[in-house]
Motif scaffolding. Structure first.
Motif, PDB file in Angstrom:
ATOM      1  N   SER A 179       0.845  -1.192   0.000  1.00  0.00           N
ATOM      2  CA  SER A 179       0.000   0.000   0.000  1.00  0.00           C
ATOM      3  C   SER A 179       0.881   1.244   0.000  1.00  0.00           C
ATOM      4  O   SER A 179       2.102   1.161   0.178  1.00  0.00           O
ATOM      5  N   GLU A 180       0.251   2.398  -0.195  1.00  0.00           N
ATOM      6  CA  GLU A 180       0.961   3.659  -0.053  1.00  0.00           C
ATOM      7  C   GLU A 180       1.310   3.881   1.422  1.00  0.00           C
ATOM      8  O   GLU A 180       0.796   3.199   2.303  1.00  0.00           O
ATOM      9  N   THR A 181       2.179   4.849   1.680  1.00  0.00           N
ATOM     10  CA  THR A 181       2.551   5.145   3.059  1.00  0.00           C
ATOM     11  C   THR A 181       1.352   5.696   3.824  1.00  0.00           C
ATOM     12  O   THR A 181       0.397   6.209   3.246  1.00  0.00           O
ATOM     13  N   ALA A 198       0.742   9.269   2.979  1.00  0.00           N
ATOM     14  CA  ALA A 198      -0.011   9.489   1.748  1.00  0.00           C
ATOM     15  C   ALA A 198      -1.500   9.250   1.963  1.00  0.00           C
ATOM     16  O   ALA A 198      -2.339   9.973   1.419  1.00  0.00           O
ATOM     17  N   LEU A 199      -1.847   8.244   2.737  1.00  0.00           N
ATOM     18  CA  LEU A 199      -3.265   7.987   3.019  1.00  0.00           C
ATOM     19  C   LEU A 199      -3.894   9.154   3.780  1.00  0.00           C
ATOM     20  O   LEU A 199      -5.062   9.485   3.551  1.00  0.00           O
ATOM     21  N   MET A 203      -4.344  12.116   1.110  1.00  0.00           N
ATOM     22  CA  MET A 203      -5.217  11.890  -0.038  1.00  0.00           C
ATOM     23  C   MET A 203      -6.323  10.905   0.346  1.00  0.00           C
ATOM     24  O   MET A 203      -6.101   9.690   0.338  1.00  0.00           O
ATOM     25  N   ARG A 262      -8.795   9.741  -1.186  1.00  0.00           N
ATOM     26  CA  ARG A 262      -9.171   8.719  -2.181  1.00  0.00           C
ATOM     27  C   ARG A 262      -8.279   7.481  -2.062  1.00  0.00           C
ATOM     28  O   ARG A 262      -8.694   6.369  -2.410  1.00  0.00           O
ATOM     29  N   LEU A 263      -7.051   7.663  -1.556  1.00  0.00           N
ATOM     30  CA  LEU A 263      -6.174   6.515  -1.355  1.00  0.00           C
ATOM     31  C   LEU A 263      -6.671   5.629  -0.228  1.00  0.00           C
ATOM     32  O   LEU A 263      -6.478   4.414  -0.248  1.00  0.00           O
ATOM     33  N   LYS A 264      -7.321   6.250   0.773  1.00  0.00           N
ATOM     34  CA  LYS A 264      -7.907   5.456   1.852  1.00  0.00           C
ATOM     35  C   LYS A 264      -8.991   4.535   1.299  1.00  0.00           C
ATOM     36  O   LYS A 264      -9.060   3.346   1.649  1.00  0.00           O
ATOM     37  N   ARG A 275      -9.301   3.474  -1.768  1.00  0.00           N
ATOM     38  CA  ARG A 275      -8.706   2.435  -2.608  1.00  0.00           C
ATOM     39  C   ARG A 275      -8.056   1.339  -1.752  1.00  0.00           C
ATOM     40  O   ARG A 275      -8.175   0.147  -2.049  1.00  0.00           O
ATOM     41  N   PHE A 276      -7.370   1.749  -0.679  1.00  0.00           N
ATOM     42  CA  PHE A 276      -6.759   0.758   0.209  1.00  0.00           C
ATOM     43  C   PHE A 276      -7.824  -0.145   0.819  1.00  0.00           C
ATOM     44  O   PHE A 276      -7.629  -1.362   0.918  1.00  0.00           O
ATOM     45  N   ARG A 280      -9.017  -2.721  -1.635  1.00  0.00           N
ATOM     46  CA  ARG A 280      -8.002  -3.751  -1.846  1.00  0.00           C
ATOM     47  C   ARG A 280      -7.905  -4.674  -0.633  1.00  0.00           C
ATOM     48  O   ARG A 280      -7.694  -5.879  -0.779  1.00  0.00           O
TER      49      ARG A 280
END
Length: 270
Positions: free
Chosen positions: A243-245, A248-249, A252, A254-256, A258-259, A262
């Motif tokens: 995952s991103e760091t 980063a979550l 952003m 939207r990354l949360k 997406r994580f 997944r």
């Protein structure tokens, strides 16, 4: 009578005539020149250099019309300077820590591990044989006694709670013992830290592992651009969700999302 627009040939001829009237009747090359090296002895050519006349097809020994020899320039076919190679070291030594307690002491005291000035080493935390191990790149800058004691740790605690996991039941570790700004994880992995990470995972023996940070791939044994799906170690194979760091979550949202998607897909099959 109307004025006719000049042709391209006429424009080019006019431009050349302008430069000739300005006294510019030679062309010049923009080749890089080493100004800070010692001047070569008279008559000695620079290593791997060829004269300008030779580059243009003329004989190398042909004198310049003005009497001076043309300047030698570095050849495009000269060997490139040697690049620095990362030295790989056996950081664990001949007797690696045999359990997590010994590993923790080694993690804090081993002179083989590089320290970041101004930041202390921080122990990992959690039980052995957990359902989940979380790996981050490095401790937070404000960490002293507890790993991920700041904003990243609060985010991770919320993520684990949403997963139905208690923070104390998850093994939480960092790939580096201390906070290290601008750390080159790929270079550190090549220097031997990947073996340390593999040994650490083997001692923890988790059922699953989440790696927060794309830079962790070489630490976990990934080669090149191959996707990171599992880590192989002496104790077996552990599935990995990259995952991103956590930083980063946080930055952003939207990354949360997406994580989380997944995680749901990955946890359903692992």
């Amino acid at each position: 009578m109307s004025r006719l627009d000049p042709t391209f040939t006429q424009e080019f001829a006019s431009a050349m005539a302008w430069w000739h009237m300005a006294g510019v009747d030679c062309d010049f090359a923009d080749d890089a020149t080493t100004w800070l090296t010692e001047r070569a002895p008279a008559g000695a050519g620079a290593p791997g250099a060829i004269p300008v006349s030779a580059r243009r097809g003329g004989p190398a020994s042909q004198p310049h019309p003005g009497g001076a020899h043309p300047r030698a320039i570095p050849s495009a076919f000269a060997d490139p300077p040697a690049q620095g190679v990362t030295e790989r070291r056996n950081l664990l030594g001949d007797s690696p820590p045999a359990d997590l307690a010994a590993f923790g002491q080694w993690w804090l005291e081993s002179p083989m591990l590089d320290d970041a000035r101004g930041f202390p080493r921080v122990l990992p935390r959690g039980p052995q044989n957990p359902a989940l191990m979380v790996l981050v790149c490095q401790p937070e800058a404000e960490d002293r006694d507890t790993l991920l004691s700041g904003a990243q740790g609060r985010l991770l605690a919320n993520i684990l709670a949403a997963m139905g996991l208690d923070d104390s039941a998850v093994y939480i570790a960092a790939a580096l013992p201390a906070h290290r700004p601008l750390a080159d994880l790929a270079q550190l992995a090549a220097s031997g830290m990947d073996a340390v990470t593999a040994h650490h995972v083997q001692l923890v023996a988790p059922q699953r592992l989440i790696a927060f940070g794309a830079g962790l791939a070489p630490m976990l044994g990934a080669k090149g651009d191959e996707p990171l799906r599992q880590i192989n170690h002496a104790g077996g194979t552990t599935p990995v969700l990259p995952s991103e760091t956590l930083d980063a979550l946080m930055d952003m949202p939207r990354l949360k999302a997406r994580f989380w998607r997944r995680w749901i897909e990955w946890s359903a099959t692992h």
